[in-house]
Design a protein around this motif. Structure first.
Motif, PDB file in Angstrom:
ATOM      1  N   ASN A 349       0.825  -1.217   0.000  1.00 58.54           N
ATOM      2  CA  ASN A 349       0.000   0.000   0.000  1.00 58.54           C
ATOM      3  C   ASN A 349       0.855   1.261   0.000  1.00 58.54           C
ATOM      4  N   GLU A 350       2.013   1.204   0.644  1.00 56.00           N
ATOM      5  CA  GLU A 350       2.936   2.337   0.577  1.00 56.00           C
ATOM      6  C   GLU A 350       3.430   2.535  -0.853  1.00 56.00           C
ATOM      7  N   GLU A 351       3.706   1.442  -1.525  1.00 58.32           N
ATOM      8  CA  GLU A 351       4.169   1.521  -2.913  1.00 58.32           C
ATOM      9  C   GLU A 351       3.069   2.056  -3.825  1.00 58.32           C
ATOM     10  N   ILE A 352       1.817   1.704  -3.541  1.00 58.40           N
ATOM     11  CA  ILE A 352       0.704   2.204  -4.343  1.00 58.40           C
ATOM     12  C   ILE A 352       0.576   3.715  -4.201  1.00 58.40           C
ATOM     13  N   GLU A 353       0.867   4.247  -3.019  1.00 53.60           N
ATOM     14  CA  GLU A 353       0.856   5.699  -2.842  1.00 53.60           C
ATOM     15  C   GLU A 353       1.895   6.350  -3.727  1.00 53.60           C
ATOM     16  N   ASP A 354       3.061   5.750  -3.846  1.00 57.99           N
ATOM     17  CA  ASP A 354       4.101   6.275  -4.741  1.00 57.99           C
ATOM     18  C   ASP A 354       3.619   6.260  -6.187  1.00 57.99           C
ATOM     19  N   ILE A 355       2.884   5.207  -6.547  1.00 57.19           N
ATOM     20  CA  ILE A 355       2.370   5.105  -7.916  1.00 57.19           C
ATOM     21  C   ILE A 355       1.336   6.199  -8.173  1.00 57.19           C
ATOM     22  N   ARG A 356       0.478   6.454  -7.224  1.00 60.23           N
ATOM     23  CA  ARG A 356      -0.503   7.537  -7.371  1.00 60.23           C
ATOM     24  C   ARG A 356       0.212   8.867  -7.623  1.00 60.23           C
ATOM     25  N   TRP A 371      -2.149  -2.895 -14.457  1.00 62.61           N
ATOM     26  CA  TRP A 371      -1.230  -2.619 -15.569  1.00 62.61           C
ATOM     27  C   TRP A 371      -0.423  -1.339 -15.357  1.00 62.61           C
ATOM     28  N   ASP A 372      -0.697  -0.626 -14.278  1.00 64.37           N
ATOM     29  CA  ASP A 372       0.085   0.568 -13.944  1.00 64.37           C
ATOM     30  C   ASP A 372       1.243   0.242 -13.013  1.00 64.37           C
ATOM     31  N   TYR A 373       1.186  -0.903 -12.370  1.00 59.04           N
ATOM     32  CA  TYR A 373       2.090  -1.160 -11.255  1.00 59.04           C
ATOM     33  C   TYR A 373       3.553  -1.178 -11.684  1.00 59.04           C
ATOM     34  N   MET A 374       3.911  -2.017 -12.639  1.00 62.50           N
ATOM     35  CA  MET A 374       5.318  -2.132 -13.015  1.00 62.50           C
ATOM     36  C   MET A 374       5.847  -0.833 -13.610  1.00 62.50           C
ATOM     37  N   TYR A 375       5.035  -0.186 -14.446  1.00 67.23           N
ATOM     38  CA  TYR A 375       5.477   1.033 -15.129  1.00 67.23           C
ATOM     39  C   TYR A 375       5.739   2.154 -14.126  1.00 67.23           C
ATOM     40  N   TYR A 376       4.770   2.430 -13.273  1.00 64.68           N
ATOM     41  CA  TYR A 376       4.927   3.552 -12.353  1.00 64.68           C
ATOM     42  C   TYR A 376       5.790   3.190 -11.153  1.00 64.68           C
ATOM     43  N   SER A 377       5.886   1.919 -10.827  1.00 65.65           N
ATOM     44  CA  SER A 377       6.822   1.508  -9.795  1.00 65.65           C
ATOM     45  C   SER A 377       8.247   1.762 -10.256  1.00 65.65           C
ATOM     46  N   GLU A 378       8.511   1.491 -11.536  1.00 64.66           N
ATOM     47  CA  GLU A 378       9.837   1.789 -12.094  1.00 64.66           C
ATOM     48  C   GLU A 378      10.095   3.292 -12.070  1.00 64.66           C
ATOM     49  N   ARG A 379       9.091   4.065 -12.417  1.00 66.01           N
ATOM     50  CA  ARG A 379       9.225   5.522 -12.366  1.00 66.01           C
ATOM     51  C   ARG A 379       9.484   5.997 -10.937  1.00 66.01           C
ATOM     52  N   ALA A 380       8.726   5.452  -9.985  1.00 66.64           N
ATOM     53  CA  ALA A 380       8.874   5.854  -8.589  1.00 66.64           C
ATOM     54  C   ALA A 380      10.258   5.492  -8.065  1.00 66.64           C
ATOM     55  N   ARG A 381      10.750   4.344  -8.480  1.00 67.94           N
ATOM     56  CA  ARG A 381      12.088   3.944  -8.042  1.00 67.94           C
ATOM     57  C   ARG A 381      13.138   4.906  -8.577  1.00 67.94           C
ATOM     58  N   LYS A 382      12.980   5.313  -9.836  1.00 67.21           N
ATOM     59  CA  LYS A 382      13.909   6.299 -10.393  1.00 67.21           C
ATOM     60  C   LYS A 382      13.833   7.609  -9.632  1.00 67.21           C
ATOM     61  N   ALA A 383      12.614   8.032  -9.308  1.00 63.12           N
ATOM     62  CA  ALA A 383      12.430   9.308  -8.612  1.00 63.12           C
ATOM     63  C   ALA A 383      13.008   9.260  -7.201  1.00 63.12           C
ATOM     64  N   LYS A 384      12.820   8.141  -6.512  1.00 65.01           N
ATOM     65  CA  LYS A 384      13.282   8.020  -5.125  1.00 65.01           C
ATOM     66  C   LYS A 384      14.777   7.791  -5.021  1.00 65.01           C
ATOM     67  N   PHE A 385      15.298   6.988  -5.932  1.00 67.88           N
ATOM     68  CA  PHE A 385      16.684   6.535  -5.772  1.00 67.88           C
ATOM     69  C   PHE A 385      17.585   6.911  -6.949  1.00 67.88           C
ATOM     70  N   ASN A 386      17.030   7.593  -7.952  1.00 70.28           N
ATOM     71  CA  ASN A 386      17.802   7.941  -9.139  1.00 70.28           C
ATOM     72  C   ASN A 386      18.449   6.696  -9.749  1.00 70.28           C
ATOM     73  N   PHE A 387      17.661   5.607  -9.776  1.00 71.78           N
ATOM     74  CA  PHE A 387      18.174   4.332 -10.279  1.00 71.78           C
ATOM     75  C   PHE A 387      17.406   3.924 -11.522  1.00 71.78           C
TER      76      PHE A 387
END
Length: 716
Positions: A349-356, A371-387
């Motif tokens: 649920n914390e990860e879903i907040e990042d996706i939102r 179908w949003d999870y992998m795409y925006y999770s990857e985006r969120a990871r880049k935003a949080k960790f510059n990875f």
């Protein structure tokens, strides 16, 4: 994919043959015809190839059929001889004789089974269906033979007063209990009923698996415009164009439901509608309005398995199956899953907040979907960790990764590898072969790698064998072990660069291979371990995949050859646990559904497995954006057999593997030779001569703790 089924075999390949006491004239005629074919059948004469490996290109479908039938016949004859022997039953004339009786059948099936999974054709699939009832009946013949059981029971009852080795006593115990579990004590009427159930279940499991194979490889999402692929890496675009051209749609782009094809779309593609189409096509495999629908097959399997459990005196299918596992009871399984579920859902649920948050940046105010999870999770990871995982993959070329796999095995156990691809028969042009040598330079095993997806290959990854470790007199015969995966293949402008998940998969499956290389037992009956123990050797091997000491050896940029920079590794390390909420919940969801179906004490006549799945997960509070890793109609682990009421095994074994890896970490050296030697001695070598928890305690000196698993997944 990682942890999906390791050891993917023909559903009936593990059976032990049985016997019939009467022969008909037709039987004799058939025997004469088969005997005449032996001279030309590669599977029924000694192979002249190095290591006795089969000449795969010379074996026909008829050769498989004849070899299997001759193998069953020879085993019948040997079993009949055991029954007819008037001497007092002993380990040698009963248990060992049974254990060795099926050599020809084993040889035929251990060639047929791996190839029917990795190089499936219509002819091989037809032969699977043809052999399934024969093999099922063959197994029932032996385990329901009361005269034979009486002999086995006598050896079992007297074994404490005889001079048997520990291994021989365990082999006797396992064979005796196999008779009990297979209906040896049932009445004639109940035995007949059990035979019918076994045949029906075997046939349905094969049909389920074949339907899923067709759905995975022949379900396509087609794209007409290049602009719809924005964000997808160029190498994936090229492979999609090639797939379209192969399907007669040159100028378009196509994606099938192999992970290597569809996952990059879900992870990188900006086009939300395209992601939806691919996601739903993948999730709905086996649940389409076509002749490959698996809904009714799944429901019928649940019914038949429960009927079989009741016949054997168990309240539920799960109770019957778990009776021979480390977990022992459904309650123990649920207890483990429940401990992890709550923190995993919280993290998801914390990860879903990042996706939102990321979706709002695109002007989307709707709720996230699957179908949003992998795409925006990857985006969120880049935003949080510059990875950026794609940047990391530039250092993960498949041949270099394999060097890292081999390096780790060498550092831990002293094994070395010699490429012998040019010297040995290969069943697939992209497969490679190695001789594996032990620390003292003796030959330990032969290893094949088969890493790329293709038509006819099942989805996922697994480890199998063309020959298991065995003894010929006093001489240890080396096993022939195969890792089968569906890794990212090379494209026009790039070599085969792998994702993080794929690298872990390579290390995982090679952990299974190490287990097969190092097993050293004298009897087939003790070659296997409990299903919820078997993933320990594979999963612990993943811990070395991204260790800095190992990355320094294999992580080289595919263009420059430069090692992975510390900055990139640090970024990966900082975010390596990100996304574990989603990954853990989707895995646990599948594990729960597997158990929920098989703890039913009564199966409704109108059971809708998909509605059942949705209801059970809703009751547990699964986030609506997450579906199980496998839905029932594409859940081969449980419906295809092998991991029935057993998908929990991966997380059960993860408790073991994290605790076991801590044994290395506690010394300050992840290659500590004393710990590695203990792991080899107590986990990799003994096969099933002890139960799993005994072997683990022998290695660790204590029971495993769950703390390591929670830390690894970022849930603690």
């Amino acid at each position: 994919m990682k942890k999906t089924a390791v050891f993917l075999m023909l559903a009936t390949a593990a059976v032990l043959p049985g016997c019939k006491s009467q022969e008909t004239a037709e039987d004799i005629k058939t025997s004469e015809e088969m005997t005449a074919n032996v001279q030309n059948n590669p599977l029924m004469k000694k192979s002249g190839n190095k290591h006795g490996i089969e000449s795969f290109d010379k074996i026909t479908v008829n050769d498989y059929r004849d070899a299997a039938n001759v193998g069953m016949r020879k085993e019948k004859e040997r079993i009949n001889a055991i029954v007819a022997n008037t001497a007092a039953p002993t380990f040698e004339n009963t248990i060992n004789a049974m254990d060795k009786a099926g050599a020809e059948l084993d040889r035929a099936l251990m060639t047929f089974s791996p190839l029917s999974s990795s190089n499936s054709t219509a002819e091989l699939r037809d032969l699977q269906k043809e052999l399934s009832p024969l093999l099922s009946a063959h197994s029932d013949d032996i385990y329901m033979n009361r005269q034979l059981f009486d002999k086995v029971k006598k050896v079992y009852d007297e074994m404490d007063s005889t001079v048997l080795t520990h291994e021989q006593m365990k082999a006797t115990e396992k064979i005796y209990k196999a008779f009990l579990r297979s209906g040896a004590n049932l009445s004639d009427a109940d035995q007949q009923k059990l035979r019918e159930l076994n045949q029906k279940i075997s046939a349905l499991q094969i049909q389920f698996s074949q339907n899923l194979l067709a759905e995975t490889n022949n379900t396509y999402v087609t794209v007409d415009r290049l602009s719809d692929l924005e964000g997808l890496p160029e190498s994936n675009i090229q492979r999609a164009a090639q797939m379209a051209e192969e399907q007669g749609a040159k100028g378009k782009w196509m994606f099938n439901m192999q992970r290597a094809s569809c996952n990059p779309v879900l992870q990188y593609c900006k086009n939300r509608e395209l992601r939806r189409k691919v996601y739903e096509a993948y999730c709905n495999r086996g649940n389409q309005a076509n002749d490959r629908n698996n809904k009714e097959i799944s429901a019928e399997l649940v019914r038949l398995r429960l009927e079989r459990a009741h016949l054997m005196g168990f309240k539920t299918s799960a109770a019957q199956i778990l009776d021979t596992r480390m977990a022992k009871t459904p309650e123990a399984v649920y207890n483990l899953l429940d401990q992890i579920w709550t923190p995993a859902v919280k993290k998801a649920n914390e990860e879903i907040e990042d996706i939102r948050t990321e979706m709002k940046k695109d002007g989307l105010t709707c709720e996230p979907e699957g179908w949003d999870y992998m795409y925006y999770s990857e985006r969120a990871r880049k935003a949080k960790f510059n990875f950026d995982e794609e940047k990391l993959s530039e250092y993960l070329e498949i041949n270099n990764v394999l060097k890292g796999v081999f390096y780790t095995a060498n550092k831990l156990y002293g094994v070395t590898f010699k490429d012998v691809t040019a010297e040995l028969p290969v069943y697939e042009k992209t497969a490679n072969a190695w001789e594996v040598y032990d620390r003292d330079s003796t030959l330990l095993a032969v290893f094949y790698s088969d890493y790329y997806p293709r038509d006819g290959k099942g989805a996922g990854a697994w480890c199998t064998s063309f020959r298991g470790q065995q003894y010929d007199g006093d001489k240890r015969v080396e096993p022939i072990v195969v890792n089968v995966c569906s890794m990212t293949p090379p494209s026009a402008d790039r070599p085969a660069l792998q994702s993080i998940d794929n690298v872990e998969t390579m290390f995982h499956e090679f952990g299974h291979a190490l287990h097969s290389f190092m097993r050293d037992v004298h009897y087939n009956a003790v070659s296997g371990v409990e299903r919820d123990f078997v993933e320990l050797p594979s999963q612990i091997n993943e811990h070395w995949a991204f260790a800095p000491e190992v990355l320094a050896v294999y992580a080289k940029h595919y263009k420059t050859g430069e090692p992975m920079p510390k900055e990139l590794l640090d970024k990966y390390s900082s975010c390596s646990k990100y996304g574990q909420g989603f990954a853990t919940v989707e895995y646990l969801a599948a594990s729960y559904v597997d158990m929920d179906l098989h703890v039913l004490e009564d199966v409704p006549a109108d059971l809708d497995v998909m509605a059942f799945e949705a209801q059970k997960l809703s009751e547990r509070g699964i986030p609506r954006q997450i579906r199980p890793r496998y839905s029932v109609t594409n859940f081969k682990h449980t419906m295809g057999g092998g991991y029935t009421a057993g998908y929990y095994s991966y997380i059960w074994a993860e408790v073991l593997d994290c605790d076991a890896f801590d044994a290395f970490v506690e010394t300050g050296d992840i290659f500590n030779q004393d710990v590695a030697a203990r792991f080899r001695k107590y986990i990799l070598t003994p096969g099933g001569i002890d139960d799993g928890m005994t072997m683990y305690r022998n290695f660790r000196g204590a029971d495993p703790k769950i703390d390591g698993l929670l830390r690894k997944r970022g849930l603690k």
